[in-house]
Structures are given as C-alpha cells and as structure tokens.
Design an enzyme around this catalytic site. Structure first.
Site, PDB file in Angstrom:
ATOM      1  N   SER A 147       0.844  -1.200   0.000  1.00  0.00           N
ATOM      2  CA  SER A 147       0.000   0.000   0.000  1.00  0.00           C
ATOM      3  C   SER A 147       0.873   1.240   0.000  1.00  0.00           C
ATOM      4  CB  SER A 147      -0.896   0.010   1.243  1.00  0.00           C
ATOM      5  OG  SER A 147      -0.103   0.305   2.378  1.00  0.00           O
ATOM      6  N   LYS A 148       0.227   2.358  -0.239  1.00  0.00           N
ATOM      7  CA  LYS A 148       0.940   3.625  -0.245  1.00  0.00           C
ATOM      8  C   LYS A 148       1.554   3.895   1.126  1.00  0.00           C
ATOM      9  CE  LYS A 148      -0.169   8.539  -0.801  1.00  0.00           C
ATOM     10  NZ  LYS A 148       1.077   8.922  -0.199  1.00  0.00           N
ATOM     11  N   ARG A 149       0.858   3.423   2.174  1.00  0.00           N
ATOM     12  CA  ARG A 149       1.367   3.644   3.538  1.00  0.00           C
ATOM     13  C   ARG A 149       2.709   2.957   3.773  1.00  0.00           C
ATOM     14  NH1 ARG A 149      -2.311   2.049   7.796  1.00  0.00           N
ATOM     15  NH2 ARG A 149      -0.341   2.073   8.927  1.00  0.00           N
ATOM     16  N   GLY A 156       4.991   2.556   1.587  1.00  0.00           N
ATOM     17  CA  GLY A 156       5.973   3.430   0.957  1.00  0.00           C
ATOM     18  C   GLY A 156       6.295   4.624   1.835  1.00  0.00           C
ATOM     19  N   ASP A 157       5.259   5.240   2.393  1.00  0.00           N
ATOM     20  CA  ASP A 157       5.468   6.414   3.248  1.00  0.00           C
ATOM     21  C   ASP A 157       6.288   6.033   4.481  1.00  0.00           C
ATOM     22  OD1 ASP A 157       3.978   7.836   1.463  1.00  0.00           O
ATOM     23  OD2 ASP A 157       2.122   7.774   2.635  1.00  0.00           O
TER      24      ASP A 157
END
Ligand code: GLU
Length: 517
Positions: free
Chosen positions: A260-262, A264-265
């Site tokens: 998920s994008k999270r 990556g963050d």
C-alpha cells in the site's frame, strides 16, 4: 490464430500505482514477444471517482518509462474512441440486448431501500435468493414497470445470475479456477442516472469490440472474472472470449498483505512512477522519476516481481525481457516488494551508463548547493566515486550501507572535490590518528616532491612519489588525505591529486600544514 491484442485499461481515479505499471509492462512484453498490439483504453465510466489530471499522469508515466502503446488514447487507431466516456452511444445497444434476451433486468430500488435491506439482512446480496423481494422488473407487474419507466424513475440494469452453476475461469497463470454462481450477485451493468455502463459491462463490450485476445491484469480482478465469463456467454461471444491471466499481488516489503501507499510512506520508497500532486488535498506523493530512478531500472525491477525468466538472470535489457517473456513463467503467489532491490537495480543501471550521462543531473545537484563546475570535471568525479558506498537511512531498520544508487547519493560524498577543506575537526578519529607530530614536515617534503613532478597524472605522480616514500620509509597517504579531503574518505590519492591539479593540490597541502601544524 487471430492476432494477439492486449490492452491496459486504467481508470483515471488517481495516480497510477506501481502495480499498474507492472501490469502494463507485462502486457507490453507479451504484445512485443508475440508480434501483437497493445491498446491503451481509459475506463472512465465511474464519474464519481474521476480525478482530474489522472489520465495525463498515466500517459506521462508511460512516456517516461518508454512503454509504447500501439493504439489508444492519445495515439488513435481503428477501434476508437478509446476513452469509455466517449463511447456511451455504443453501450446502450448491448444493455438492451441483454434485457431483450432475458439476461438482465431493470431494478428501481433506491439507495435508501438498499441500505435498509442491508441493515435488515446480514450479508445481503442482490441475487437469486433476494431479487424477488426487491423492486425490479422480475418482481413487479409489467404495467407497473412500464409506468415507472414512463414517469422517468431512476433505475439500474442488473445482470441475472442463475444460481447453482460452476463457472470456470481458465487462467493462463492459475489454471482452472471454479466458482459457484450462487456466490455471485446480480451486478449493476448500467445506470440510468448518468446513462453510463458500469466497469463490468463496458470492459467486456470493449474487449470484444476491440478484438482483445488476452486479458492480463492484477489478481484483484480475479473475483470479477466469473461474472465476465457469464457475460461473454450471455452475449454469445464465448468463442472469441479473451484468455485470462491474473498476475500475482505485490506484497508489503515486511509483514503480510498487499503493498500500500502507507508502506511506501513508512519505509521511504515511492509507490508511484511520477510525483503526484493531489488536486484536492494538495498532498504530494513521491515518484520514482523524481527520486532519481532510471526508467530501465524500474522496468527491470518490476519485471521480476512475479515473473521468473529462468535461471538467476537479473539484469536484462528490454529486448532480452521481450524475447524471454512467457506467461507460464509468472507465479501464482504474491511477490514481496523489495525496495532495497529496486535501489540495487538503479545502481547497476547507473554503472552501465557512461560517466558523462550522469552529468546533467549531477550538475543540477551541484548548482543547488551553490557550486559551479565543468562537465569534464563532473564526469571525472563520477568516474572516481561511482563505485563508492553510502550510508543511508532505512527507516525502522536503521542506518545501512549500500552502493551509490542515485546521482543524488554523490552529495555529500564528493563535496571536497569542489570545496577545499577550511576547517579540520581535531576530534575526528581519522584526523587524531593520522595527523601526528611528524605529519607537517612529511607533508612539506611531499609537497616539494610533487612540485617537481612534470607529468601530474596519477601514473606520473606515482612514478615519482612511490620511490620517494619507499626510500624515506614514509607512509604519507592518510595525512595527505587529510590535506586534500579534510577527512578519511575519498578516492585513490594520486587520482584525487591528478583531478585537482598540481596547483590546487599544493595549495590544500600548505593550508593544512599551516592550520594543523
Ligand atoms: N479499469 C480497470 C482498472 O482500473 C481494468 C481492469 C481490467 O484490466 O479488466 O484496473
């Protein structure tokens, strides 16, 4: 056999996820390998999820990556238009066909009515078990249906799924996947409110009309596939139904579940090809391009997330990937998104480039630090430093070392090439250990020796300095490094001095002798 035709069919609901890039890449490899066509179709029939700028973002991403489409939005072709919102006139006839032939029906249930039903019945599903309790053309008398239509009541068209049948999805990666139709609901195919089909109908009709031979897409679409098989049959198109291939999921680098994008963050890697500026929230998401990735490194990295070309091949040119690509080499199980490996690929691809190719980005980096240099000098610094190792912050995994993977890694590793050391940290371990009582006089002698060297290339210095050190029993290298670098880092000393030139080398030595004493 008819021509191989595949498509990438994103919905413009936001920036293209890196998983979507992998899907497009596999379609591209498959098309090229088989002499087929790759179509770019924009599936924008869900106006509530439309995000301005997303389509442009998608097109720009593929331009940067070098994935070329043969037909589609922005290119044209014989099967256009390729944007579904421009095809609304086409779909209605197919909806009517399904209604006429009893494969679909009209439903008038309002949003509130559906909500009420969902609250009342646990795991409510609009289908064989419930449809007769709802307000639709199967449960209502024909004259009521006619009246509601005449009054302009909003309605949807639902697919009529017959229960109790095994539906087989023959998947090129997963083999035969069987689902019983009883678990499927009567999906909405069309909405009168915006006179647009939903994803399912538009997707099937367009794949058929565009002569698509293979549907290669992410695993998240596998649950829709049985419905798609039933739709092909309802239309009488089963003989030209595309072959399916559902690609494995991209998984979190650590832990379980979908990337998920999270992730990556949290771990500090992008999940989008390009930087994305959210038009509503203004939030900025990182992109591979802006992080300093080379497109060929990103593609090579992605190609191996779910496909094994055989052996332990890793670095592959696009042509090699095309010639090796095979859906049979794709795995069923998810692929962990190893972002450290992505950086490794970038390192490899940077090294494959000539030193001069690093210069534009390196020059911009130096300028941003207020340094002006020449392309020749910059390329030479690249030559001397590109094999070095940098320390980086791997988020929760702490500080780690890796090869230079981005041009930006060259800073601060190369600062001393452009800025002479002015201050020496006497607490620095390297300086304390290597600047001894005899260093100043030793550097004085070395300076004299260097002064007399006529050929100041690395080899030219070596020919003179090595014998001098040998005879005098000197080990001047670390003190010399302190003079030129100001710390215990940098390339071979002769190389460095040759790069700086005689004048600058002597100037730095004199300054260090004076300052450190
Ligand atoms: N529009 C769908 C998407 O956004 C396409 C899925 C498919 O390839 O059938 O991915």
């Amino acid at each position: 056999m008819s021509k191989i035709r595949v498509r990438f069919a994103p919905s413009p609901t936001g920036p293209l996820h890196i998983g979507g890039v992998r899907t497009a890449l596999y379609n591209y490899l498959f098309a090229r390998k088989n002499g087929g066509d790759l179509v770019l179709r924009i599936e924008d029939t869900d106006s509530s999820r439309f995000v301005p700028g997303a389509e442009e973002y998608i097109i720009e991403s593929f331009r940067w990556l070098g994935i070329r489409f043969d037909e589609g939005v922005g290119i044209g072709g014989d099967y256009g238009p390729y944007r579904q919102s421009e095809r609304r006139g086409i779909y209605k006839a197919y909806v009517d066909q399904l209604l006429r032939e009893g494969h679909a029906y009209i439903a008038f249930d309002t949003h509130e009515e559906l909500e009420r039903k969902r609250a009342e019945v646990e795991n409510f599903q609009y289908g064989a078990a419930t449809r007769m309790q709802m307000r639709n053309s199967l449960s209502l008398p024909p004259d009521t249906v006619e009246r509601l239509m005449a009054e302009g009541q909003g309605y949807v068209v639902r697919f009529l799924v017959e229960p109790g049948e095994d539906v087989v999805v023959d998947d090129l990666i997963r083999g035969k996947v069987t689902i019983n139709s009883t678990v499927l609901d009567d999906k909405v195919l069309y909405k009168s409110a915006d006179e647009l089909p939903t994803y399912h109908l538009a997707n099937i009709v367009d794949d058929h009309l565009m002569g698509i031979s293979h549907v290669i897409r992410g695993e998240e679409w596998l649950p829709s596939a049985p419905l798609h098989v039933l739709l092909y049959r309802a239309f009488g198109w089963q003989d030209t139904m595309p072959r399916f291939a559902h690609l494995p999921l991209l998984l979190k680098p650590v832990g379980n579940g979908k990337l998920s994008k999270r992730d990556g963050d949290k771990l500090g890697f992008p999940v989008f090809p390009l930087e994305w500026h959210d038009p509503v929230t203004g939030e900025v998401s990182h992109g591979y391009r802006e992080q300093g990735y080379l497109p060929e490194a990103v593609l090579n990295f992605l190609a191996l997330l779910g496909w094994n070309p055989g052996g332990d091949r890793e670095i592959m040119s696009m042509d090699e990937m095309i010639s090796l690509f095979d859906l049979a080499g794709c795995s069923k199980s998810g692929a962990k998104f190893d972002y450290v490996k992505a950086a490794w690929f970038n390192h490899q691809y940077l090294l494959l480039r000539p030193d001069e190719a690093w210069v534009p980005e390196f020059d911009a980096l130096l300028r941003s630090k207020g340094i002006a240099s020449t392309p020749e000098k910059e390329a030479d610094v690249v030559r001397l430093m590109k094999q070095k190792v940098v320390e980086y912050d791997d988020g929760p995994f702490g500080k780690k070392k890796r090869n230079i993977s981005f041009v930006s890694d060259l800073w601060p590793l190369t600062r001393f090439f452009f800025v002479a050391p002015r201050e020496f940290d006497r607490e620095d371990k390297f300086i304390r250990k290597n600047w001894t009582a005899t260093s100043a006089s030793e550097m004085q002698s070395l300076a004299q020796v260097l002064e007399a060297v006529t050929d100041f290339s690395a080899a030219g210095q070596k020919a003179v300095v090595d014998p001098w050190a040998e005879q005098g029993g000197f080990r001047p290298w670390n003190a010399w490094r302190i003079c030129l670098v100001g710390a215990g880092q940098g390339p071979d000393m002769y190389e460095l001095a040759a790069h700086l030139g005689k004048e600058e080398t002597l100037r730095r030595m004199r300054y260090a002798i004076e300052t450190l004493g």
